[in-house]
Write an enzyme that holds these catalytic residues in place. Sequence first.
Site, PDB file in Angstrom:
ATOM      1  N   PRO A 156       0.807  -1.227   0.000  1.00 33.26           N
ATOM      2  CA  PRO A 156       0.000   0.000   0.000  1.00 33.26           C
ATOM      3  C   PRO A 156       0.838   1.272   0.000  1.00 33.26           C
ATOM      4  O   PRO A 156       0.348   2.339  -0.368  1.00 33.26           O
ATOM      5  CB  PRO A 156      -0.823  -0.115   1.292  1.00 33.26           C
ATOM      6  CG  PRO A 156      -0.768  -1.551   1.683  1.00 33.26           C
ATOM      7  CD  PRO A 156       0.552  -2.055   1.184  1.00 33.26           C
TER       8      PRO A 156
ATOM      9  N   GLU B 286       1.548  -8.138   8.757  1.00 35.28           N
ATOM     10  CA  GLU B 286       1.580  -6.694   9.013  1.00 35.28           C
ATOM     11  C   GLU B 286       2.433  -5.937   8.010  1.00 35.28           C
ATOM     12  O   GLU B 286       2.191  -4.778   7.714  1.00 35.28           O
ATOM     13  CB  GLU B 286       2.113  -6.436  10.434  1.00 35.28           C
ATOM     14  CG  GLU B 286       2.115  -4.980  10.869  1.00 35.28           C
ATOM     15  CD  GLU B 286       0.722  -4.393  10.950  1.00 35.28           C
ATOM     16  OE1 GLU B 286       0.591  -3.143  10.874  1.00 35.28           O
ATOM     17  OE2 GLU B 286      -0.247  -5.161  11.093  1.00 35.28           O
TER      18      GLU B 286
ATOM     19  N   ARG C 263      -0.711  -7.949 -21.557  1.00 29.24           N
ATOM     20  CA  ARG C 263      -1.527  -7.575 -22.716  1.00 29.24           C
ATOM     21  C   ARG C 263      -0.805  -6.583 -23.626  1.00 29.24           C
ATOM     22  O   ARG C 263      -1.204  -6.394 -24.777  1.00 29.24           O
ATOM     23  CB  ARG C 263      -2.876  -6.994 -22.266  1.00 29.24           C
ATOM     24  CG  ARG C 263      -2.772  -5.700 -21.507  1.00 29.24           C
ATOM     25  CD  ARG C 263      -4.119  -5.262 -20.942  1.00 29.24           C
ATOM     26  NE  ARG C 263      -5.123  -5.117 -21.989  1.00 29.24           N
ATOM     27  CZ  ARG C 263      -5.264  -4.041 -22.752  1.00 29.24           C
ATOM     28  NH1 ARG C 263      -4.457  -3.010 -22.573  1.00 29.24           N
ATOM     29  NH2 ARG C 263      -6.191  -3.981 -23.679  1.00 29.24           N
TER      30      ARG C 263
ATOM     31  N   ASP D  16      -6.441   2.336 -25.784  1.00 27.48           N
ATOM     32  CA  ASP D  16      -6.998   2.129 -24.456  1.00 27.48           C
ATOM     33  C   ASP D  16      -7.071   3.421 -23.668  1.00 27.48           C
ATOM     34  O   ASP D  16      -6.291   4.354 -23.884  1.00 27.48           O
ATOM     35  CB  ASP D  16      -6.123   1.149 -23.661  1.00 27.48           C
ATOM     36  CG  ASP D  16      -6.259  -0.263 -24.159  1.00 27.48           C
ATOM     37  OD1 ASP D  16      -7.260  -0.550 -24.835  1.00 27.48           O
ATOM     38  OD2 ASP D  16      -5.368  -1.074 -23.864  1.00 27.48           O
TER      39      ASP D  16
END
Length: 247
Positions: A91, A118, A156, A171
């Site tokens: 994160p 953690e 991709r 895209d």
Amino acid sequence: MMKIDILTLFPEMFSGVLGNSILKKAADKNAVSYNIVNFRDFADNKHQTVDDYPYGGGAGMVLKPQPIFDAVESLKEKHGGNASRVILLCPQGERYDQRKAEELAKEQHLILICGHYEGYDERIREYLVTDEISIGDYVLTGGELGAMVVIDSIVRLLPGVLGSEESHLRDSFSTGLLEHPHYTRPAVFRGMKVPDILLSGNHRLIEEWREKESLRRTYLRRPDLLEKISLSPKQEKWLNEIKKQYN
């Protein structure tokens, strides 16, 4: 061929994702190879322990450096000691975007580390990894889902993977703008019609319509993106026209 090694405590999570659809086809075409490694196998104790209590106290467990260092070093050696990008899913990492996907798609060897508990011993971040990536401002139970997102977005883009080499060039985010609307048959569905311009056969006007609609969609949904790109004089003119329609 790109080689992707995935370090995880839950290898079975990847079988369905890597064994289906575009990701499987890419491997079948030898555009990429996947190697899933349970880094618990590199633990240096009989119980295969990969985590321990944090120094200084606190909640949760922390992944130990030894198993991950040994696993990564082993994978690099098998790759011939060539340069590898070692990616930590966490994160706290850099917010992942299309630009990063395009950058990583140029590499020959990627090692993705999926954490749990953690967090990671800080020495893993400081001395082992080359990139820290976050797929969004939220916390998952582990890095596996984030790794799957990263792998899909990269593979991709590899040559020959998609049916058309132009597919990913249009895209959303690849051009800096959101992608234009798409339509297919029938031309009229429950009274809802496809825009006439798309049925005209005039390719120049169709391309112009798509470009303008891409601008419109970006302005309405993600105006922040417009601050990050340079628009041509023609696009500036269209954008001013679009703004007048909604102000």
